[in-house]
Write an enzyme that holds these catalytic residues in place. Structure first.
Site, PDB file in Angstrom:
ATOM      1  N   GLY A 197       2.436 -59.736 -34.764  1.00  0.00           N
ATOM      2  CA  GLY A 197       1.454 -59.574 -33.682  1.00  0.00           C
ATOM      3  C   GLY A 197       2.060 -59.428 -32.298  1.00  0.00           C
ATOM      4  N   SER A 198       3.276 -58.889 -32.214  1.00  0.00           N
ATOM      5  CA  SER A 198       3.861 -58.753 -30.873  1.00  0.00           C
ATOM      6  C   SER A 198       3.167 -57.653 -30.071  1.00  0.00           C
ATOM      7  CB  SER A 198       5.376 -58.531 -30.955  1.00  0.00           C
ATOM      8  OG  SER A 198       5.669 -57.245 -31.429  1.00  0.00           O
ATOM      9  N   ASN A 199       2.682 -56.621 -30.734  1.00  0.00           N
ATOM     10  CA  ASN A 199       1.937 -55.593 -29.993  1.00  0.00           C
ATOM     11  C   ASN A 199       0.607 -56.147 -29.483  1.00  0.00           C
ATOM     12  OD1 ASN A 199       3.245 -52.787 -29.892  1.00  0.00           O
ATOM     13  ND2 ASN A 199       3.684 -53.493 -31.977  1.00  0.00           N
ATOM     14  N   MET A 228      -1.309 -53.852 -42.178  1.00  0.00           N
ATOM     15  CA  MET A 228      -0.630 -53.254 -43.328  1.00  0.00           C
ATOM     16  C   MET A 228      -1.593 -52.854 -44.453  1.00  0.00           C
ATOM     17  SD  MET A 228       2.296 -53.150 -42.088  1.00  0.00           S
ATOM     18  CE  MET A 228       3.314 -52.655 -43.477  1.00  0.00           C
ATOM     19  N   HIS A 270       3.080 -46.481 -34.322  1.00  0.00           N
ATOM     20  CA  HIS A 270       4.042 -46.235 -35.393  1.00  0.00           C
ATOM     21  C   HIS A 270       5.446 -46.165 -34.803  1.00  0.00           C
ATOM     22  CE1 HIS A 270       5.405 -44.890 -39.300  1.00  0.00           C
ATOM     23  NE2 HIS A 270       6.158 -44.006 -38.668  1.00  0.00           N
ATOM     24  N   GLU A 311       7.450 -50.013 -27.869  1.00  0.00           N
ATOM     25  CA  GLU A 311       6.099 -50.042 -28.449  1.00  0.00           C
ATOM     26  C   GLU A 311       5.152 -50.813 -27.539  1.00  0.00           C
ATOM     27  OE1 GLU A 311       5.567 -51.074 -32.576  1.00  0.00           O
ATOM     28  OE2 GLU A 311       7.639 -50.553 -33.032  1.00  0.00           O
TER      29      GLU A 311
HETATM   30  C1  GRF Z   1       5.428 -52.389 -35.329  1.00  0.00           C
HETATM   31  O1  GRF Z   1       6.744 -51.925 -35.501  1.00  0.00           O
HETATM   32  C2  GRF Z   1       4.448 -51.257 -35.444  1.00  0.00           C
HETATM   33  O2  GRF Z   1       4.949 -50.042 -34.966  1.00  0.00           O
HETATM   34  C3  GRF Z   1       4.235 -51.158 -36.936  1.00  0.00           C
HETATM   35  O3  GRF Z   1       4.232 -52.495 -37.368  1.00  0.00           O
HETATM   36  C4  GRF Z   1       4.993 -53.292 -36.471  1.00  0.00           C
HETATM   37  C5  GRF Z   1       4.093 -54.384 -35.982  1.00  0.00           C
HETATM   38  O4  GRF Z   1       4.774 -55.319 -35.165  1.00  0.00           O
HETATM   39  N1  GRF Z   1       3.002 -50.447 -37.209  1.00  0.00           N
HETATM   40  P1  GRF Z   1       3.953 -56.485 -34.472  1.00  0.00           P
HETATM   41  O5  GRF Z   1       3.192 -57.213 -35.554  1.00  0.00           O
HETATM   42  O6  GRF Z   1       3.029 -55.867 -33.457  1.00  0.00           O
HETATM   43  O7  GRF Z   1       4.984 -57.361 -33.840  1.00  0.00           O
END
Ligand code: GRF
Length: 199
Positions: free
Chosen positions: A11-13, A89, A108, A173
């Protein structure tokens, strides 16, 4: 701008989007966070932040459709402007995607259309490209195939492993996802064929 976030892991994004909102760089509200995994760090983080965080464990449902229906029900309650996939996922069914045309966003870790699917960073290292990066795009029925909103390029170094490249791409990202949402929030835009056109 009302955002629903779907995630499965770290969940870093999601955290980067939340941080941009806190810092008032992004005028938005995260109105739902949904995880399909009970152990997702992102889910725990959302709970800690006091957000409306929901576990919809896919293993608790008899079919893929039944799981998705429940996810859709929780999303629909909150009337989001956009659904942000942030390391979610699970593949979305065509019916799910059709319910929110140009309103589901994904990130992505490659410069699409290169290296779609899983392990994009490892694919980039194995192929030997000198530049990779990340792509924020609308979700359509093709895996990692929808119209592109923002991309950022990242150099691949000679000594990169999949992990070291992934770590460097991840920093981009976080910037790219926030950038894409700021653009969608602040500018008028339309999708023409494959192209996302900002005025
Ligand atoms: C990221 O690399 C994103 O591009 C891919 O899954 C990963 C998720 O990372 N779809 P996070 O859970 O947001 O840290």
């Amino acid at each position: 701008m009302r955002l629903a976030v779907l995630l499965s892991g770290r969940g870093s994004n999601f955290a980067a989007i939340h941080q941009a909102i806190v810092e008032r760089k992004l005028d938005a509200e995260i109105i739902r966070v949904i995880s399909n995994r009970p152990d997702a760090i992102g889910l725990a983080r959302a709970r800690r932040l006091g957000l409306s965080a929901h576990l919809v464990d896919h293993r608790a449902f008899p079919t893929r459709e039944a799981h998705e229906e429940e996810v859709l029900r929780i999303i629909a309650q909150s009337e989001p402007d956009f659904i942000c996939l942030a390391g979610y996922m699970r593949l979305l069914s065509p019916a799910f995607i059709a319910a929110y045309p140009h309103r589901i966003i994904n990130i992505h870790p490659s410069l699409l259309p290169a290296f779609p699917g899983v392990d994009a960073q490892a694919q980039a290292v194995a192929y030997g490209v000198r530049i990779s990066g990340c792509t924020v795009h609308f979700v359509d029925e093709n895996v990692d195939g929808g119209p592109i909103i923002v991309q950022r390029a990242v150099e691949v170094r000679d000594n990169d492993s999949a992990d070291s490249l992934a770590a460097r791409i991840l920093e981009h990202e976080h910037i790219a996802y926030v950038d894409a949402l700021i653009k969608l929030a602040t500018r008028s835009w339309r999708v023409a064929g494959r192209r996302v056109m900002f005025e």
